[in-house]
Design an enzyme around this catalytic site. Structure first.
Site, PDB file in Angstrom:
ATOM      1  CG  ASN A  41      -1.660   1.254   1.451  1.00 16.72           C
ATOM      2  OD1 ASN A  41      -1.787   2.058   0.527  1.00 16.72           O
ATOM      3  ND2 ASN A  41      -2.166   1.454   2.658  1.00 16.72           N
ATOM      4  CE  LYS A  92       0.049   3.393   4.672  1.00 23.37           C
ATOM      5  NZ  LYS A  92       0.089   3.492   6.121  1.00 23.37           N
ATOM      6  CG  HIS A 152      -5.702   1.988   5.060  1.00 23.46           C
ATOM      7  ND1 HIS A 152      -5.266   2.991   5.890  1.00 23.46           N
ATOM      8  CD2 HIS A 152      -4.691   1.078   4.991  1.00 23.46           C
ATOM      9  CE1 HIS A 152      -4.030   2.697   6.295  1.00 23.46           C
ATOM     10  NE2 HIS A 152      -3.663   1.542   5.766  1.00 23.46           N
ATOM     11  CD  GLU A 178      -2.760   5.679   6.605  1.00 21.58           C
ATOM     12  OE1 GLU A 178      -2.728   5.753   5.364  1.00 21.58           O
ATOM     13  OE2 GLU A 178      -1.853   5.158   7.294  1.00 21.58           O
ATOM     14  CD  GLU A 193      -3.428  -2.508   7.266  1.00 21.49           C
ATOM     15  OE1 GLU A 193      -2.322  -2.747   6.755  1.00 21.49           O
ATOM     16  OE2 GLU A 193      -4.058  -1.457   7.043  1.00 21.49           O
ATOM     17  N   GLY A 221       2.580   2.279  10.722  1.00 19.53           N
ATOM     18  CA  GLY A 221       3.531   3.384  10.565  1.00 19.53           C
ATOM     19  C   GLY A 221       4.223   3.775  11.859  1.00 19.53           C
ATOM     20  CB  SER A 271       5.288  -1.831  11.956  1.00 20.42           C
ATOM     21  OG  SER A 271       4.885  -0.489  12.222  1.00 20.42           O
TER      22      SER A 271
HETATM   23  P1  PGA Z   1       2.950   0.296   7.559  1.00 22.59           P
HETATM   24  O1  PGA Z   1       1.493   0.522   6.961  1.00 22.59           O
HETATM   25  O2  PGA Z   1       3.478  -1.012   7.002  1.00 22.59           O
HETATM   26  O3  PGA Z   1       3.760   1.479   7.105  1.00 22.59           O
HETATM   27  O4  PGA Z   1       2.818   0.222   9.053  1.00 22.59           O
HETATM   28  C1  PGA Z   1       0.586  -0.534   6.784  1.00 22.59           C
HETATM   29  C2  PGA Z   1      -0.696  -0.026   6.162  1.00 22.59           C
HETATM   30  O5  PGA Z   1      -1.121   1.091   6.488  1.00 22.59           O
HETATM   31  O6  PGA Z   1      -1.315  -0.722   5.329  1.00 22.59           O
END
Ligand code: PGA
Length: 251
Positions: free
Chosen positions: A9, A11, A95, A97, A167, A173, A213
């Site tokens: 992903n 983003k 997601h 976000e 997640e 992140g 992560s």
């Molecule tokens: P990350 O993000 O691997 O940077 O923690 C995962 C995601 O948001 O799908």
């Protein structure tokens, strides 16, 4: 046996030129890695170019979101049919976000997943609890709500063909991934609910990814959990070598 699944992903990262350069490197890096499904989710602007650059390879393209209407006065939105035509085969929906920054609700996630599937895109439906919810002991309740509302109206045979991504919001992140035991426990719960609510075909077919992560050095332990079928990777999917290492270590 479920085919392991790894999705990157991106983003709001990568221009068309950067996405194409990534694809050229990554397709080489994963040449000969078989028995896995590989997906990249670029910004909308790079979907068409990335689909072209990965054509003929085992890498497929996903959108990071989708709108449920087919067309109309919906400024800023993109329909599932448009994504299919641009070369996408998957669509991430829900997601954290999107939920946190843009107000996507469980009901919206449901409409988006339905629209994606109706147009022939495979939905990658994201679920997961916040830190506050985990600390309040609500993790399973949150997952149950997100699954029942997000997949409302889906038949077992449809659930078998889609992808869920667990997640935990506190792990995205932050560099703080769930321990394999925490992931394993959540995944086992999700699998059990799929069986209970959608039947054996759904529970056995649906790929459930872990996200938050994920790195080349923690994916093997996460995949050691029986219900973790792969990963949805943010930051560590932005570099082709790093994402290829995750695929190799986690397959
Ligand atoms: P990350 O993000 O691997 O940077 O923690 C995962 C995601 O948001 O799908």
């Amino acid at each position: 046996m479920r085919t392991p699944f790894f999705a990157g992903n991106w983003k709001m990262f990568k221009t068309v030129a950067e996405a194409t350069a990534f694809a050229n490197a990554f397709v080489e890096d994963v040449r000969g890695v078989d028995g896995v499904d590989l997906v990249l989710a670029p910004p909308f602007t790079a979907i068409h170019a990335l689909a072209g650059a990965t054509q003929g390879s085992r890498v497929a393209v996903a959108s990071q979101d989708v709108y449920w209407e087919k067309e109309g006065a919906f400024t800023g939105e993109v329909s599932a049919g448009m994504l299919v035509e641009a070369g996408a085969r998957y669509a991430i929906v829900g997601h954290s976000e999107r939920r946190r920054l843009f107000g996507d609700s469980d009901a919206w996630v449901n409409r988006k997943a339905r629209a994606a599937m109706s147009a022939g895109l495979v939905p990658i439906v994201c679920i997961g609890e916040t830190l506050e919810e985990r600390e309040a002991g609500q993790t399973f309740d949150v997952l149950d709500r997100q699954i029942t509302a997000g997949l409302d109206g889906f038949a077992g045979s449809e659930v078998a063909g889609l992808v869920l991504a667990y997640e935990p919001v506190w792990a995205i992140g932050t560099g703080r991934n769930a321990t394999p035991e925490q992931a394993g426990e959540a995944h086992a719960h999700i699998r059990q609910r799929l069986r209970q609510w959608f039947g054996a075909e759904a529970a056995e077919g649906c790929r459930v990814l872990y996200g938050g992560s994920v790195k080349a050095d923690n994916i093997a332990a996460l995949r050691g959990q029986p219900d973790v079928d792969g990963a949805l990777v943010g930051g560590a999917s932005l570099d082709p070598k790093s994402f290829a290492a995750i695929v190799r270590n986690g397959r």
